[in-house]
Design a protein around this motif. Structure first.
Motif, short mmCIF file in Angstrom:
data_model
loop_
_atom_site.label_atom_id
_atom_site.label_comp_id
_atom_site.label_asym_id
_atom_site.label_seq_id
_atom_site.Cartn_x
_atom_site.Cartn_y
_atom_site.Cartn_z
N ARG A 1 0.85 -1.19 0.00
CA ARG A 1 0.00 0.00 0.00
C ARG A 1 0.88 1.24 0.00
O ARG A 1 1.81 1.34 0.81
N THR A 2 0.63 2.16 -0.92
CA THR A 2 1.35 3.42 -0.93
C THR A 2 0.40 4.56 -0.62
O THR A 2 -0.78 4.52 -0.98
N ILE A 3 0.93 5.56 0.06
CA ILE A 3 0.19 6.76 0.42
C ILE A 3 0.99 7.96 -0.06
O ILE A 3 2.17 8.08 0.27
N SER A 4 0.39 8.83 -0.85
CA SER A 4 1.05 10.04 -1.33
C SER A 4 0.09 11.21 -1.18
O SER A 4 -0.81 11.41 -2.01
N HIS A 5 0.28 11.98 -0.11
CA HIS A 5 -0.63 13.07 0.21
C HIS A 5 0.15 14.37 0.34
O HIS A 5 1.01 14.50 1.22
N ASP A 6 -0.14 15.31 -0.56
CA ASP A 6 0.49 16.64 -0.49
C ASP A 6 -0.19 17.49 0.58
O ASP A 6 -1.39 17.34 0.82
N PRO A 7 0.55 18.42 1.18
CA PRO A 7 -0.05 19.24 2.24
C PRO A 7 -0.98 20.33 1.72
O PRO A 7 -1.96 20.67 2.39
N VAL A 8 -0.69 20.90 0.56
CA VAL A 8 -1.52 21.98 0.01
C VAL A 8 -1.74 21.75 -1.48
O VAL A 8 -0.89 21.17 -2.15
N VAL B 1 -1.62 -4.42 -5.01
CA VAL B 1 -1.13 -3.08 -4.70
C VAL B 1 -2.30 -2.11 -4.61
O VAL B 1 -3.21 -2.14 -5.45
N THR B 2 -2.30 -1.26 -3.58
CA THR B 2 -3.25 -0.17 -3.51
C THR B 2 -2.48 1.13 -3.36
O THR B 2 -1.44 1.18 -2.72
N MET B 3 -2.99 2.18 -4.00
CA MET B 3 -2.36 3.49 -3.93
C MET B 3 -3.40 4.54 -3.58
O MET B 3 -4.49 4.55 -4.15
N SER B 4 -3.05 5.41 -2.64
CA SER B 4 -3.91 6.52 -2.23
C SER B 4 -3.18 7.82 -2.51
O SER B 4 -2.02 7.98 -2.12
N CYS B 5 -3.85 8.75 -3.17
CA CYS B 5 -3.19 10.01 -3.55
C CYS B 5 -4.15 11.18 -3.37
O CYS B 5 -5.29 11.13 -3.84
N THR B 6 -3.70 12.21 -2.67
CA THR B 6 -4.49 13.43 -2.53
C THR B 6 -3.60 14.65 -2.72
O THR B 6 -2.42 14.63 -2.38
N ARG B 7 -4.19 15.70 -3.27
CA ARG B 7 -3.47 16.96 -3.44
C ARG B 7 -3.52 17.83 -2.19
O ARG B 7 -2.87 18.88 -2.16
N HIS B 8 -4.25 17.38 -1.18
CA HIS B 8 -4.36 18.17 0.05
C HIS B 8 -4.46 17.25 1.25
O HIS B 8 -5.29 16.36 1.29
N ASP B 9 -3.57 17.46 2.21
CA ASP B 9 -3.63 16.78 3.50
C ASP B 9 -3.56 17.88 4.56
O ASP B 9 -2.54 18.57 4.68
N PRO B 10 -4.62 18.08 5.33
CA PRO B 10 -4.64 19.21 6.28
C PRO B 10 -3.59 19.10 7.37
O PRO B 10 -3.28 20.10 8.03
N ARG B 11 -3.02 17.91 7.56
CA ARG B 11 -2.04 17.70 8.64
C ARG B 11 -0.59 17.83 8.19
O ARG B 11 0.30 17.90 9.02
N GLY B 12 -0.34 17.82 6.86
CA GLY B 12 1.04 17.95 6.41
C GLY B 12 1.37 17.00 5.27
O GLY B 12 0.48 16.43 4.62
N HIS B 13 2.66 16.83 5.02
CA HIS B 13 3.16 16.00 3.91
C HIS B 13 3.25 14.55 4.38
O HIS B 13 3.99 14.24 5.32
#
Length: 279
Positions: A143-150, A219-231
């Protein structure tokens, strides 16, 4: 050694500053499709700006950090000139120009590196070695997680290539690299959940992927352009002998809801640069 950096956005400026601080580098020249942008960056960083057309012939090696749509032309110019080249991902927006550039590099005997930086992160390197050594056992699920802060600035979105080619490309690359085998089946979906500006350019602010590798690992991948808590960028690997995580430390911006669980860190990673300075 004299180096040239093309593209004076956030990443290009970062590359130029890091190279300028390296004692092995005698001189850093910067350029951009906008001469005003290059001049401003040069003034801010204490470097020298030159015209884009003259940069390649003036340096020993080239760093390309411009918008994705410009990559094929700039790579070709540098490789044909015989200059070792580093380019931010991806090579191009489509398969045909990507394959053409790969063939060109082979024909010219050129040296080209693409900016898949996760391969060089100690945690991902350790995960790769765990798989190679057999310590993970048979890989079951990754599982991959890719979350940008802003969210991205609007000016970046039209030429970025979109959430899959600009962002999730890192996840596809690192899964292949760590497991040592390609992904052979993919189901992907995406949506605009909060930041409507992405829809204006047929892009998305969230995406999810379900995939299967050649040997059958899921494989699972999660991706967001915004994470309110950070990178937040992580990889979890579950196998027949071990279960491990990359990217989980005292500053990972996650909190547990269990009564005695982990609290949100006081100084979570703010952004990409903050995360990899710490790494």
């Amino acid at each position: 050694m004299q180096l040239g950096v093309i593209g004076m956005g956030r990443i290009g400026r970062s590359h130029a500053a890091v190279l300028d601080a390296n004692p092995a580098v005698d001189r850093v020249l910067v350029a951009s499709r906008s001469r005003a942008s290059a001049d401003k960056a040069a003034a801010d960083l204490g470097l020298e700006a030159v015209d884009l057309e003259s940069l390649v012939d003036s340096v020993d090696a080239v760093v390309i950090a411009s918008s994705t749509d410009s990559h094929p032309e700039l790579i070709e110019r540098a490789i044909v000139a015989g200059k070792p080249t580093f380019c931010e991902k991806p090579i191009a927006l489509d398969i045909e120009p990507t394959e053409r550039i790969v063939a060109l590099v082979d024909t010219e005997g050129g040296r080209l590196q693409i900016g898949f930086h996760r391969r060089f992160d100690p945690g991902y390197a350790a995960a790769r070695q765990l798989v190679i050594s057999g310590g993970l056992g048979t890989p079951y699920v990754v599982r991959t997680i890719s979350h940008d802060p802003v969210p991205s600035p609007e000016s970046f979105i039209p030429t970025s290539g979109g959430i899959f080619r600009d962002f999730l490309i890192h996840d596809f690359d690192i899964v292949d690299h760590v497991l040592g085998e390609p992904i052979t089946a993919v189901f992907a979906t995406a949506a605009v959940r909060e930041h409507r500006v992405y829809a204006k350019y047929d892009d998305y602010d969230v995406a999810a992927v379900q995939a299967r590798t050649a040997s059958g690992a899921l494989v699972t991948m999660s991706c967001t352009r915004h994470d309110p808590r950070g990178h937040d960028v992580r990889m979890e690997l579950f196998g027949s002998r071990d279960s491990v995580v990359v990217g989980w430390d005292d500053r990972t911006p996650m909190r547990s809801l269990e009564p005695d669980g982990r609290r949100l860190p006081a100084d979570p990673y703010e952004d990409f640069l903050d995360r990899f300075r710490a790494g």
